[in-house]
Scaffold this active site. Sequence first.
Site, short mmCIF file in Angstrom:
data_model
loop_
_atom_site.label_atom_id
_atom_site.label_comp_id
_atom_site.label_asym_id
_atom_site.label_seq_id
_atom_site.Cartn_x
_atom_site.Cartn_y
_atom_site.Cartn_z
N GLU A 257 0.78 -1.24 0.00
CA GLU A 257 0.00 0.00 0.00
C GLU A 257 0.82 1.29 0.00
OE1 GLU A 257 0.21 -2.20 2.65
OE2 GLU A 257 0.33 -1.10 4.55
N ASN A 258 2.04 1.30 -0.55
CA ASN A 258 2.85 2.52 -0.58
C ASN A 258 2.00 3.73 -0.95
OD1 ASN A 258 5.19 0.68 -0.54
ND2 ASN A 258 4.50 0.24 -2.63
N GLU A 291 -5.60 -2.71 -0.48
CA GLU A 291 -4.47 -1.75 -0.56
C GLU A 291 -5.00 -0.33 -0.62
OE1 GLU A 291 -1.90 -3.20 0.22
OE2 GLU A 291 -2.48 -5.22 -0.36
N GLU A 313 -3.62 -3.90 9.73
CA GLU A 313 -3.98 -5.06 8.92
C GLU A 313 -5.34 -5.66 9.30
OE1 GLU A 313 -2.74 -5.43 6.25
OE2 GLU A 313 -0.73 -4.55 6.38
N1 PHE Z 1 1.12 -4.51 3.88
C1 PHE Z 1 0.83 -5.42 2.81
C2 PHE Z 1 -0.66 -5.64 2.85
O1 PHE Z 1 -1.26 -6.11 3.69
C3 PHE Z 1 1.46 -6.75 2.92
C4 PHE Z 1 2.93 -6.78 2.77
C5 PHE Z 1 3.74 -6.93 3.87
C6 PHE Z 1 3.51 -6.68 1.53
C7 PHE Z 1 5.11 -6.97 3.76
C8 PHE Z 1 4.87 -6.74 1.40
C9 PHE Z 1 5.66 -6.90 2.52
O2 PHE Z 1 -1.41 -5.26 2.13
ZN ZN Z 2 -2.69 -4.97 4.41
#
Ligand code: PHE
Ligand code: ZN
Length: 849
Positions: A257-258, A291, A313
């Site tokens: 989700e950058n 995302e 999450e």
């Molecule tokens: N944060 C991402 C997600 O839940 C998952 C993720 C974690 C992707 C670590 C890459 C590395 O949507």
């Molecule tokens: Zn996530």
Amino acid sequence: MKDAAPQTIYLRDYAPFDYVVDSVQLTFKLTPTATRVTSRIAFRPNPATTTRDFFLHGEQLRLIGARIDGKSIDPEITSTGLRCDVPDAPFVFEAEVEISPDTNTALEGLYMSGGMYCTQCEAEGFRKITFYPDRPDVMGVFTVRIESDLPVLLSNGNPVTSGDGWAEWHDPWPKPAYLFALVAGDLVNQPDTFTTMSGRDVDLNIWVRPGDEGKCAFGMKALKKSMKWDEDVYGREYDLDVFNIVAVDDFNMGAMENKGLNIFNSSAVLASPETSTDANFERIEAIIAHEYFHNWTGNRITCRDWFQLCLKEGLTVFRDQQFTGDMRGQAVKRINDAVVLRAHQFREDNGPLAHPVRPTSFVEINNFYTVTIYEKGAEIIGMLRRLVGPDAYEKALDLYFTRHDGDAATIEDWLKVFEDATGRDLTQFAKWYSQAGTPRVAVSEEYTDGTYTLTLRQHTPPTPGQDHKDALVIPVAVGLLNENGDEVVPTQLLELTQAEQSFTFGGLASRPIPSILRDLSAPVILEHEQTSARRAFLLAHDTDPFNKWDAGRTLAQDVLVAMVRDGATPDAAYLDGLAAVLRDDGLDPAFRALVLALPSEDDTAQALVDAGDTPDPSAIYDAHETLKLHIAQHLQDLLPRVYADMTVTAPYHPDADQAGKRTLGNGVLALLARIDGGRQAAAQYTAADNMTQQLAALATLLKAGKGAAELAKFEREWQDDRLVMDKWFGLQVSCAAPDAAVQTAQKLTDHPAFTMKNPNRFRAVFGALAGNAAGFHHPSGAGYALLADWLIKLDALNPQTTARMTAAFSTWRRYDAERQAMMRAALQRIADTPDLSRDTTEMVSRILD
Ligand code: PHE
Ligand code: ZN
């Protein structure tokens, strides 16, 4: 430089960083093996702390030079970072480092995938890009300049300016480093726009490799639906001028989700009817939503530290589940989520890898992106919503967004908004976050003179490091039926807060039949001895779709356990109940397909363990095969009719209605093959104009020991499509008979298109092997040995994916002495590998302990 011994990090040791970041300027001069990253970071002492320790994380960086306020410095460098003396006043830190994206096979930090540069920084990957306080509670405003000959240069936020060979981006929203992203490549885009609720126009793009542009339309629609839904349901508006998604072939997870620049595993975004199944479409829609929803739950409000991972999450999974339910039907979505929760999270919670939704320590945070944090984290939010009701939930969420916008928050902050919005004391409820293990709720009933008493007893078995368990707040949704199947008491939410508690219902005309834990109102295991007649009654009459399905599932599980234990023939109550559901045209096909599906072989293994037996995967496989044959024979007259009824004549569309029909049709097809030897499956394969029908037919043929010609044809047809070829690899292993599975997997590793460097391909083969229970647990031990061999090889390249896949061994304690010894030996062999990664070392030692 010698690596320091891996350290355990504790929640209780949390302390804020001694400095605040005001702004970050980064310049990337991209080349495959010698990318230069220069940073200019404005720091000032943190007024909230009294110590002054200036330590920046940094790993695998070649320092070219560093300066403070323009003067060169000679900092102390270790394998984990950089330390130096700094002024006790605002100052500018500058550094230049060199990194090598081309040789980065771990897929963390800056790496290359199919000729493009991309990044993955969550959780602690930014420290492989430059020296920085790489922790989520340090937030800065980033400006990024990218220099490269590649045509498309992207980073977070909004584009500033660009020219020949360079581009600049600025992200106005302060963010932690884990949300940083950069992409450079020869990419094409599917552009679109979205007008937000306040009337701002946002440019939307899905960027892909040339050739994949025809697979973006569905993802774009899903993105726009997600943006609209988050406005309508949560009042959340998007906050930048652009939203970019990039599809990347080599990616350890589903997507990331950058801020303003989501990076996706191509399997989680690219879709077309010819190449993607209905299940793929549904997953893609859910991940795009997930995302996107992180923009508020994760990015605008982030986590103070990685122990709070479930804050973003759990909530974001809960939101994407609500979204999918709204798009595709709540009942079926809830059942699907329950299947995953029980199959994976309950299993994790019941074994050596059990941990609280908010862990208290870790060695490698990458090992904690688990079903417990994600799915149980989401269940906790679902329980909260049930307990306070939808209106109070909405009020609490509004308060959360206004109070904590811009914060790096904690679970305490989250619970406090609920307490403040509702006046409820959540002290006991909060234990869901700290106590591991799946609670078991035992039921006993009593009926006298029109009064029905339900007694519930809760008990949570010990988990590693947690012997004592407290009573939790468990919302138990209950309805009562009479013997005609009428609902005499509609759903009520009981709050079980004690170890044992009774609830009474008066004024009843006759002894009621309870429907307990409706909609799976809590992530617990219900222990309720019931006759098969009563379960069949609930399968026929329960007005709660979840419990209607669950009654059938429990019946099926009981049948399978009895078949394994004493070769019993399948209970007629089950077979007749199944027939009645299948025949009922008033029921949604997707729901009927769920009732028709059997528990997995792994579910049966667990049911046997719960009954005090040692499961034998071969015997379980045989029982499943026998039961499928019995079902096919019992439903012989009905199956062709249902199969014909499920024919879709309209052009393919991945919506829930069409998909439901195909799911049921394909479930029926698999049964028909047990009678007609695969004749109709072969016909469906030939006629199919979409991947759902094609793949299901091929799977059915392979399971019937046929399909060699189709398999070869499939390969010729799809050899140039990476994602479809993943299916080709995986299907052969998952459909292989127990004696053939290991050999099939082994042989596929010799195929020219097999590569360890691509996690999707590796998982296609070895994830499928681990999922083929009777094949993986073959008495020869060959499955264990082969997986261990390949995990050892993969660890040197990609620790994160290796570590996740060691979980295949986590159930070793369940099995007989021979299998236990072989699984332990495989684990020990992994553990003894020289230079084993920290990720895999932690996993293997937790599994073995
Ligand atoms: N944060 C991402 C997600 O839940 C998952 C993720 C974690 C992707 C670590 C890459 C590395 O949507
Ligand atoms: Zn996530």
